[in-house]
Design a protein around this motif. Structure first.
Motif, PDB file in Angstrom:
ATOM      1  N   ARG A 129       0.826  -1.199   0.000  1.00  0.00           N
ATOM      2  CA  ARG A 129       0.000   0.000   0.000  1.00  0.00           C
ATOM      3  C   ARG A 129       0.863   1.253   0.000  1.00  0.00           C
ATOM      4  O   ARG A 129       1.918   1.313   0.640  1.00  0.00           O
ATOM      5  N   SER A 132       1.444   2.765   3.564  1.00  0.00           N
ATOM      6  CA  SER A 132       2.038   1.894   4.563  1.00  0.00           C
ATOM      7  C   SER A 132       3.555   2.016   4.525  1.00  0.00           C
ATOM      8  O   SER A 132       4.152   2.159   3.456  1.00  0.00           O
ATOM      9  N   ILE A 165       0.071  -0.772   9.462  1.00  0.00           N
ATOM     10  CA  ILE A 165      -1.350  -0.441   9.612  1.00  0.00           C
ATOM     11  C   ILE A 165      -1.994  -1.339  10.667  1.00  0.00           C
ATOM     12  O   ILE A 165      -2.716  -0.853  11.550  1.00  0.00           O
ATOM     13  N   GLU A 166      -1.743  -2.644  10.609  1.00  0.00           N
ATOM     14  CA  GLU A 166      -2.327  -3.526  11.629  1.00  0.00           C
ATOM     15  C   GLU A 166      -1.748  -3.220  13.003  1.00  0.00           C
ATOM     16  O   GLU A 166      -2.454  -3.281  14.019  1.00  0.00           O
ATOM     17  N   TYR A 172      -7.794  -2.163  12.326  1.00  0.00           N
ATOM     18  CA  TYR A 172      -7.462  -1.815  10.948  1.00  0.00           C
ATOM     19  C   TYR A 172      -7.082  -3.035  10.115  1.00  0.00           C
ATOM     20  O   TYR A 172      -6.612  -2.890   8.981  1.00  0.00           O
ATOM     21  N   GLN A 175      -7.910  -3.213   6.358  1.00  0.00           N
ATOM     22  CA  GLN A 175      -7.114  -2.339   5.504  1.00  0.00           C
ATOM     23  C   GLN A 175      -5.685  -2.856   5.342  1.00  0.00           C
ATOM     24  O   GLN A 175      -5.051  -2.643   4.303  1.00  0.00           O
ATOM     25  N   TYR A 179      -6.611  -5.466  -0.054  1.00  0.00           N
ATOM     26  CA  TYR A 179      -6.440  -4.370  -0.997  1.00  0.00           C
ATOM     27  C   TYR A 179      -5.905  -4.962  -2.300  1.00  0.00           C
ATOM     28  O   TYR A 179      -5.497  -6.130  -2.354  1.00  0.00           O
TER      29      TYR A 179
END
Length: 308
Positions: A129, A132, A165-166, A172, A175, A179
């Protein structure tokens, strides 16, 4: 090794066939989708694949490989099923007790990963991402299940994930995990009866960067804490899958916090007795925009060469 494959022939027509160990592919007469095979009970599926009859034959080098999922077949995944995964989730998160509890709990962590059309396969790009800063490949054994919840085959999965993100917040997770470019499957499903004892198999992963090994890891499938059949039981216990499902069983190979995937890397995964998977790495959703067009036009799928 033999395997169920989807491919586009030289005219761009999508077909389903059975690949032999020499690289030949025999079309399966009357089978337009892999999802049609996953509607069959295991016994009937085995009879269908073992039958000597069939359609035209192709050579692997002359066709375009496609992901071995289609129709309404979904890809799901399991989390924290290896000790290393439990440790890694604790390293990246301030809620490490959350992962400790799910590792020891009776109920597994299961999450949706991808619809069939967003899955990529051998040689196609996976993505990190754009928002990220810490990303990893997650090499996993994936079980392929028919509509009845029977394990009919196995394949290789790369459950690409954003650790940053996690780690920021466990809520999250969707996300971090779902993706464009986050789900890759090898281009064949190996029938379950062609795979020996899973506990005897190993998963290996190498990340290549500029011709050098940036990371290498290996784990025995015997280290998988949860029985795949029990994972499938939990998945099918909550909802129907009218065209089957693929369930990745979690990873036991997680690099340290000083490693992140970067654009231009190539990730290679090998699951003994099941297959291999190699994908170059791109960054951002824009680099995966071709997925939408490829739903209807297989020739829109980019295939990148392997790099060392």
């Amino acid at each position: 090794m033999p395997g169920i494959v989807r491919f586009a022939d030289t005219a761009g027509t999508v077909r389903v066939g059975l690949r032999d160990e020499a690289g030949g592919i025999r079309e399966l007469d009357g089978v337009g989708r892999v999802a049609d095979l996953l509607r069959l009970p295991l016994r009937q599926l085995r009879q269908r694949l073992d039958s000597r009859g069939g359609g035209a034959t192709h050579h692997r080098a002359g066709v375009t490989p496609l992901p071995p999922v289609d129709g309404d077949t979904e890809v799901w995944a399991s989390g924290v099923t290896y000790e290393r995964s439990r440790q890694a989730r604790g390293e990246e998160s301030d809620s490490d007790d959350l992962y400790d509890r799910v590792y020891t709990a009776s109920r597994p962590e299961l999450f949706f990963k991808s619809v069939s059309w967003r899955v990529v396969t051998e040689g196609e790009p996976i993505a990190v991402r754009a928002d990220s800063r810490l990303d990893v490949p997650e090499p996993e054994l994936a079980v392929v299940c028919n509509v009845h919840g029977e394990i009919v085959g196995y394949t290789v999965c790369n459950d690409v994930s954003s650790r940053s993100i996690e780690g920021e917040n466990a809520l999250y997770l969707p996300q971090a995990k779902v993706y464009a470019g986050s789900c890759a499957l090898a281009d064949a499903i190996v029938p379950a009866w062609h795979v020996g004892n899973l506990a005897d198999q190993r998963i290996r992963m190498t990340v290549w960067r500029g011709g050098d090994q940036a990371y290498r890891g290996e784990v025995a499938l015997a280290a998988l804490r949860r029985d795949p059949a029990r994972l499938v039981g939990y998945l099918f216990g909550g909802q129907p899958f009218p065209e089957g499902a693929v369930l990745a069983t979690g990873t036991g190979i997680v690099p340290g916090m000083d490693f992140t995937l970067t654009e231009g890397d190539t990730v290679e995964i090998d699951v003994s007795a099941v297959g291999t998977l190699s994908n170059p790495v791109v960054r951002g959703a824009e680099a995966m925009a071709w997925l939408t067009e490829a739903r209807e036009r297989p020739t829109a799928r980019p295939v990148a060469p392997r790099e060392r």
